[in-house]
Design an enzyme around this catalytic site. Structure first.
Site, PDB file in Angstrom:
ATOM      1  N   HIS A  32      -9.368   0.984   5.023  1.00  0.00           N
ATOM      2  CA  HIS A  32      -8.084   1.122   5.727  1.00  0.00           C
ATOM      3  C   HIS A  32      -8.289   1.980   6.979  1.00  0.00           C
ATOM      4  CE1 HIS A  32      -3.977   2.272   6.656  1.00  0.00           C
ATOM      5  NE2 HIS A  32      -3.624   1.199   5.989  1.00  0.00           N
TER       6      HIS A  32
ATOM      7  N   GLY B 239       2.763   1.778  10.921  1.00  0.00           N
ATOM      8  CA  GLY B 239       3.717   2.873  10.839  1.00  0.00           C
ATOM      9  C   GLY B 239       4.432   3.168  12.143  1.00  0.00           C
TER      10      GLY B 239
ATOM     11  N   ASN C 152       0.868  -1.182   0.000  1.00  0.00           N
ATOM     12  CA  ASN C 152       0.000   0.000   0.000  1.00  0.00           C
ATOM     13  C   ASN C 152       0.904   1.230   0.000  1.00  0.00           C
ATOM     14  OD1 ASN C 152      -1.781   2.045   0.517  1.00  0.00           O
ATOM     15  ND2 ASN C 152      -2.416   1.290   2.548  1.00  0.00           N
ATOM     16  N   TRP C 153       0.894   1.926  -1.127  1.00  0.00           N
ATOM     17  CA  TRP C 153       1.807   3.073  -1.266  1.00  0.00           C
ATOM     18  C   TRP C 153       1.210   4.367  -0.700  1.00  0.00           C
ATOM     19  CZ3 TRP C 153       4.208   2.054  -6.845  1.00  0.00           C
ATOM     20  CH2 TRP C 153       5.042   0.936  -6.748  1.00  0.00           C
ATOM     21  N   LYS C 154       0.001   4.278  -0.161  1.00  0.00           N
ATOM     22  CA  LYS C 154      -0.630   5.426   0.520  1.00  0.00           C
ATOM     23  C   LYS C 154      -0.468   6.706  -0.310  1.00  0.00           C
ATOM     24  CE  LYS C 154      -0.122   3.009   4.855  1.00  0.00           C
ATOM     25  NZ  LYS C 154       0.023   3.045   6.311  1.00  0.00           N
TER      26      LYS C 154
ATOM     27  N   SER D 165       3.697  -2.687  10.205  1.00  0.00           N
ATOM     28  CA  SER D 165       5.147  -2.780  10.381  1.00  0.00           C
ATOM     29  C   SER D 165       5.746  -4.097   9.902  1.00  0.00           C
ATOM     30  CB  SER D 165       5.531  -2.495  11.838  1.00  0.00           C
ATOM     31  OG  SER D 165       5.133  -1.186  12.207  1.00  0.00           O
TER      32      SER D 165
ATOM     33  N   GLY E 190       2.985  -1.348   4.258  1.00  0.00           N
ATOM     34  CA  GLY E 190       3.032   0.085   3.974  1.00  0.00           C
ATOM     35  C   GLY E 190       4.462   0.524   3.691  1.00  0.00           C
ATOM     36  N   GLY E 191       5.112   1.109   4.698  1.00  0.00           N
ATOM     37  CA  GLY E 191       6.446   1.704   4.550  1.00  0.00           C
ATOM     38  C   GLY E 191       7.459   0.847   3.801  1.00  0.00           C
TER      39      GLY E 191
ATOM     40  N   GLU F 153      -6.682   4.320   8.212  1.00  0.00           N
ATOM     41  CA  GLU F 153      -6.491   5.767   8.015  1.00  0.00           C
ATOM     42  C   GLU F 153      -7.760   6.394   7.436  1.00  0.00           C
ATOM     43  OE1 GLU F 153      -2.858   5.375   5.788  1.00  0.00           O
ATOM     44  OE2 GLU F 153      -1.862   4.675   7.613  1.00  0.00           O
TER      45      GLU F 153
ATOM     46  N   GLU G 134      -5.240  -5.384  10.347  1.00  0.00           N
ATOM     47  CA  GLU G 134      -4.206  -4.377  10.586  1.00  0.00           C
ATOM     48  C   GLU G 134      -4.468  -3.703  11.933  1.00  0.00           C
ATOM     49  OE1 GLU G 134      -2.317  -3.057   6.578  1.00  0.00           O
ATOM     50  OE2 GLU G 134      -3.926  -1.693   7.071  1.00  0.00           O
TER      51      GLU G 134
HETATM   52  P1  13P Z   1       3.223  -0.019   7.717  1.00  0.00           P
HETATM   53  O1  13P Z   1       3.711  -1.277   7.047  1.00  0.00           O
HETATM   54  O2  13P Z   1       3.975   1.211   7.292  1.00  0.00           O
HETATM   55  O3  13P Z   1       3.111  -0.186   9.197  1.00  0.00           O
HETATM   56  O4  13P Z   1       1.720   0.231   7.179  1.00  0.00           O
HETATM   57  C1  13P Z   1       0.808  -0.801   7.203  1.00  0.00           C
HETATM   58  C2  13P Z   1      -0.383  -0.401   6.433  1.00  0.00           C
HETATM   59  O5  13P Z   1      -1.103   0.506   6.813  1.00  0.00           O
HETATM   60  C3  13P Z   1      -0.670  -1.127   5.173  1.00  0.00           C
HETATM   61  O6  13P Z   1      -1.948  -0.837   4.698  1.00  0.00           O
END
Ligand code: 13P
Length: 253
Positions: A96, A174, A9-11, A214, A235-236, A98, A168
């Site tokens: 998600h 994050g 997920n490149w957000k 993470s 994510g990251g 967020e 998640e």
């Molecule tokens: P991180 O891997 O940066 O913790 O993010 C997870 C995420 O929100 C994937 O959708």
């Protein structure tokens, strides 16, 4: 046998050129990978050029959200399912944390988005997970069960066979604080039990449940060893092709 899925997920990162460049690099690093399905979710603006670049590859493209609306119309700022398909996507992330925390995506909204995605033949990757307060007060499983009940309302067993779930925990996103494989496994087993009790055992057995929060090249193999963890939503560590390809190829690291 559930085929694992590793999704990135490149957000709200990456311009079009950055997205295409990372996708190009990733493509060359995972050409021989077939033990898992690979999905990346660039921002809307980069979907078309990225999916064009990945045509014929083993990497699928997802949008990070979609509109609840299913007909073209006066909905400024919204993007509906057929536009997402038109941009080359096969999958879409829905609910998600967020979006739930910052943009009003309640379970009811998530439910409408899942139905919209299925209507356009997109595979929804539906996110669920508790906050730190909810975990600390011992309510994690209850919160997740309520998310399942309301987000999956009125969906049939056939619908569920076309869905991917992603657990998640909000406190692990994050933060660098991953759920331990044991904590994740416990929740994944509880999610599968819920699906078995409410939808059916066959669906529960074939439904894929990803873990997100993470995930890194260093912890993916331990997570994937757990019986009910069928992949990861990253994510990251998915933003860079090198680290994401090491996660994708977790069996070799
Ligand atoms: P991180 O891997 O940066 O913790 O993010 C997870 C995420 O929100 C994937 O959708």
């Amino acid at each position: 046998m559930r085929k694992p899925i590793i999704a990135g997920n490149w957000k709200m990162f990456k311009l079009i050129s950055e997205s295409v460049n990372t996708a190009t690099e990733l493509k060359s690093l995972v050409t021989n990978t077939n033990h898992c399905e690979i999905v990346i979710a660039p921002p809307y603006t980069a979907l078309k050029s990225t999916s064009d670049r990945l045509e014929g590859s083993n990497i699928r493209v997802a949008a990070q959200d979609l509109s609840t609306e299913t007909k073209h119309g006066a909905h400024t700022g919204e993007v509906c399912g057929d536009m997402i398909r038109d941009a080359g996507c096969t999958h879409v992330i829905i609910g998600h944390s967020e979006r739930r925390a910052m943009y009003g995506d309640t379970n009811a909204v998530v439910n409408r988005k899942i139905k919209a995605a299925l209507g356009f033949n997109l595979t929804p990757i539906v996110c669920i997970g508790e906050t730190l307060d909810e975990r600390d007060s011992g309510e994690a499983e209850m919160v997740v069960a309520k998310q399942l009940e309301e987000s999956l309302a009125e969906l049939t067993a056939d619908d569920l066979l076309r869905i991917i779930l992603a657990y998640e925990p909000v406190w692990a996103i994050g933060t660098g604080r991953t759920a331990t494989p044991d904590q994740a496994q416990q929740m994944h087993a509880s999610i599968r039990r819920w699906i078995s009790d409410h939808i059916g055992t066959g669906v529960a057995e074939s439904l894929r449940i990803l873990y997100g929060g993470s995930v890194k090249p260093e912890n993916i193999a331990d997570l994937m060893r757990e019986a009910d963890i069928d992949g990861a939503l990253v994510g990251g560590a998915s933003l860079e092709a090198g680290s994401f390809s090491r996660i994708v190829n977790y069996e070799r690291s």
